[in-house]
Scaffold this motif. Structure first.
Motif, PDB file in Angstrom:
ATOM      1  N   GLY A   1       0.738  -1.086   0.003  1.00  0.00           N
ATOM      2  CA  GLY A   1      -0.055   0.039   0.041  1.00  0.00           C
ATOM      3  C   GLY A   1       0.816   1.280  -0.011  1.00  0.00           C
ATOM      4  O   GLY A   1       0.842   2.141  -1.028  1.00  0.00           O
ATOM      5  N   GLN A   2       1.562   1.463   0.912  1.00  0.00           N
ATOM      6  CA  GLN A   2       2.365   2.705   1.024  1.00  0.00           C
ATOM      7  C   GLN A   2       3.478   2.815  -0.025  1.00  0.00           C
ATOM      8  O   GLN A   2       3.854   3.709  -0.557  1.00  0.00           O
ATOM      9  CB  GLN A   2       3.181   2.768   2.459  1.00  0.00           C
ATOM     10  N   GLY A   3       4.092   1.639  -0.377  1.00  0.00           N
ATOM     11  CA  GLY A   3       5.100   1.609  -1.552  1.00  0.00           C
ATOM     12  C   GLY A   3       4.309   2.030  -2.756  1.00  0.00           C
ATOM     13  O   GLY A   3       5.285   2.931  -3.357  1.00  0.00           O
ATOM     14  N   LEU A   4       3.352   1.541  -3.304  1.00  0.00           N
ATOM     15  CA  LEU A   4       2.658   2.130  -4.267  1.00  0.00           C
ATOM     16  C   LEU A   4       2.353   3.644  -4.190  1.00  0.00           C
ATOM     17  O   LEU A   4       2.274   4.271  -5.189  1.00  0.00           O
ATOM     18  CB  LEU A   4       1.451   1.327  -4.928  1.00  0.00           C
ATOM     19  N   LEU A   5       1.833   3.948  -3.034  1.00  0.00           N
ATOM     20  CA  LEU A   5       1.526   5.456  -2.951  1.00  0.00           C
ATOM     21  C   LEU A   5       2.542   6.279  -2.901  1.00  0.00           C
ATOM     22  O   LEU A   5       2.516   7.301  -3.565  1.00  0.00           O
ATOM     23  CB  LEU A   5       0.689   5.413  -1.517  1.00  0.00           C
ATOM     24  N   VAL A   6       3.648   5.914  -2.321  1.00  0.00           N
ATOM     25  CA  VAL A   6       4.945   6.956  -2.208  1.00  0.00           C
ATOM     26  C   VAL A   6       5.438   6.972  -3.727  1.00  0.00           C
ATOM     27  O   VAL A   6       5.813   8.031  -4.103  1.00  0.00           O
ATOM     28  CB  VAL A   6       5.896   6.196  -1.309  1.00  0.00           C
ATOM     29  N   TYR A   7       5.264   5.962  -4.600  1.00  0.00           N
ATOM     30  CA  TYR A   7       5.791   5.884  -5.910  1.00  0.00           C
ATOM     31  C   TYR A   7       4.766   6.783  -6.744  1.00  0.00           C
ATOM     32  O   TYR A   7       5.141   7.829  -7.494  1.00  0.00           O
ATOM     33  CB  TYR A   7       5.544   4.469  -6.608  1.00  0.00           C
ATOM     34  N   ALA A   8       3.490   6.697  -6.448  1.00  0.00           N
ATOM     35  CA  ALA A   8       2.418   7.462  -7.372  1.00  0.00           C
ATOM     36  C   ALA A   8       2.604   9.117  -6.843  1.00  0.00           C
ATOM     37  O   ALA A   8       2.288   9.788  -7.566  1.00  0.00           O
ATOM     38  CB  ALA A   8       0.976   7.107  -7.019  1.00  0.00           C
ATOM     39  N   ILE A   9       2.819   9.384  -5.842  1.00  0.00           N
ATOM     40  CA  ILE A   9       2.856  10.659  -5.264  1.00  0.00           C
ATOM     41  C   ILE A   9       4.123  11.503  -5.848  1.00  0.00           C
ATOM     42  O   ILE A   9       3.894  12.595  -6.240  1.00  0.00           O
ATOM     43  CB  ILE A   9       3.105  10.628  -3.725  1.00  0.00           C
ATOM     44  N   GLY A  10       5.052  10.789  -6.434  1.00  0.00           N
ATOM     45  CA  GLY A  10       6.083  11.361  -7.295  1.00  0.00           C
ATOM     46  C   GLY A  10       5.534  11.350  -8.809  1.00  0.00           C
ATOM     47  O   GLY A  10       6.515  12.263  -9.387  1.00  0.00           O
ATOM     48  N   ALA A  11       4.523  11.009  -9.147  1.00  0.00           N
ATOM     49  CA  ALA A  11       4.150  11.197 -10.646  1.00  0.00           C
ATOM     50  C   ALA A  11       2.724  11.813 -10.816  1.00  0.00           C
ATOM     51  O   ALA A  11       2.369  12.082 -12.193  1.00  0.00           O
ATOM     52  CB  ALA A  11       4.269   9.840 -11.149  1.00  0.00           C
TER      53      ALA A  11
END
Length: 289
Positions: A217-227
């Motif tokens: 969950g947080q891994g994908l969220l942190v990735y998406a926040i940058g894009a």
């Protein structure tokens, strides 16, 4: 891909309240295990995909420390609230950060929302209000849980803003690993001071909490926040209350009314609108890879 990652990550996070209830440890201890057990997985994944963890510069370390503080405080308040209210409400109030983070994005862009964005925000607000409809029937004890979840949502906004700032100069997995490590170091002394049960009798749910909520969950969220722009991130996170309401219905027999379903549909419509092309919203800052 970033939007798909965000949807999957948000869906994984929605199962967190269920795992917390079943963890068999105190609420703060559950937050500690969520972060601590995720660390070796995050470290290995980061190395495999070419994002090795390294100590950042002083300014970035301070920013990560702030992110960890806000996230640790969010988990402590939210996990306590989860035990005191319905799963759907805990997730909904905890996601007040969705609107706060969207507002941050609009302020950052120095612009008012476009008509499509305004319509998406209005639909999301209506959907959230409909999903909250059952709160008036809750006991005083459960209302305390709602207030704790609301406080957690405000703290989570601070975490999202710090992560968004950090993603401009640090890849997602090192950022998540360091903030998780700092946060775990903050939560364990608090759990011990509160006299909580630390060691679970069954490790199944704390491992599922770590893998599902933190690694995935947080891994994908942190990735998406940058894009993605904060407005898109914020509104997409509102899928969590609807999913948690379904989990509460399936796992605990918590009633879903016609208004709950209408609220979920309004949030889904808001996501469609916010993904339509619109002018005037600055994209997310370029992220390190």
């Amino acid at each position: 891909m970033a939007f798909l990652a965000l949807l999957v990550g948000s869906s994984a996070l929605a199962f967190g309240p269920w795992m917390v209830r079943e963890a068999g440890v105190g609420p703060v201890a559950a937050g500690f295990w969520r972060l601590a057990l995720a660390l070796p997985f995050l470290f290995v994944i980061a190395r495999v995909i070419g994002q090795p963890v390294h100590w950042p510069g002083r300014a970035l370390a301070v920013l990560i420390g702030f992110a960890a503080f806000f996230f640790a405080a969010d988990l402590a308040a939210w996990h306590a609230g989860i035990h005191m209210t319905k799963l759907g409400n805990a997730t909904l109030f905890g996601n007040v950060s969705s609107f706060a983070f969207a507002a941050w994005g609009l302020w950052l862009a120095r612009t008012l929302p476009s008509p499509l964005q305004a319509a998406a925000l209005a639909l999301a607000a209506i959907g959230a209000a409909l999903l909250m409809g059952g709160s008036a029937e809750l006991s005083v004890r459960n209302l305390h849980g709602d207030l704790l979840a609301l406080t957690a949502g405000l703290l989570y906004t601070g975490y999202l803003i710090a992560v968004e700032r950090g993603r401009g100069s640090l890849a997602p997995l090192p950022l998540l690993f360091l903030s998780s490590a700092f946060g775990a170091a903050m939560l364990l002394p608090l759990a011990l001071a509160l006299g909580e049960q630390i060691i679970p009798a069954d490790w199944t749910f704390v491992f599922l909490l770590a893998l599902g909520s933190q690694v995935l969950g947080q891994g994908l969220l942190v990735y998406a926040i940058g894009a993605l722009p904060p407005l898109v991130v914020g509104l997409t996170l509102l899928t969590q209350p609807a999913i948690s309401a379904l989990v509460g219905w399936y796992g605990y027999g918590e009633t879903l009314s016609a208004l709950d379903w209408a609220g979920a549909a309004a949030i889904a419509a808001a996501l469609v609108l916010v993904r339509l092309p619109a002018k005037g919203l600055r994209g997310a800052p370029s992220a390190a890879t």
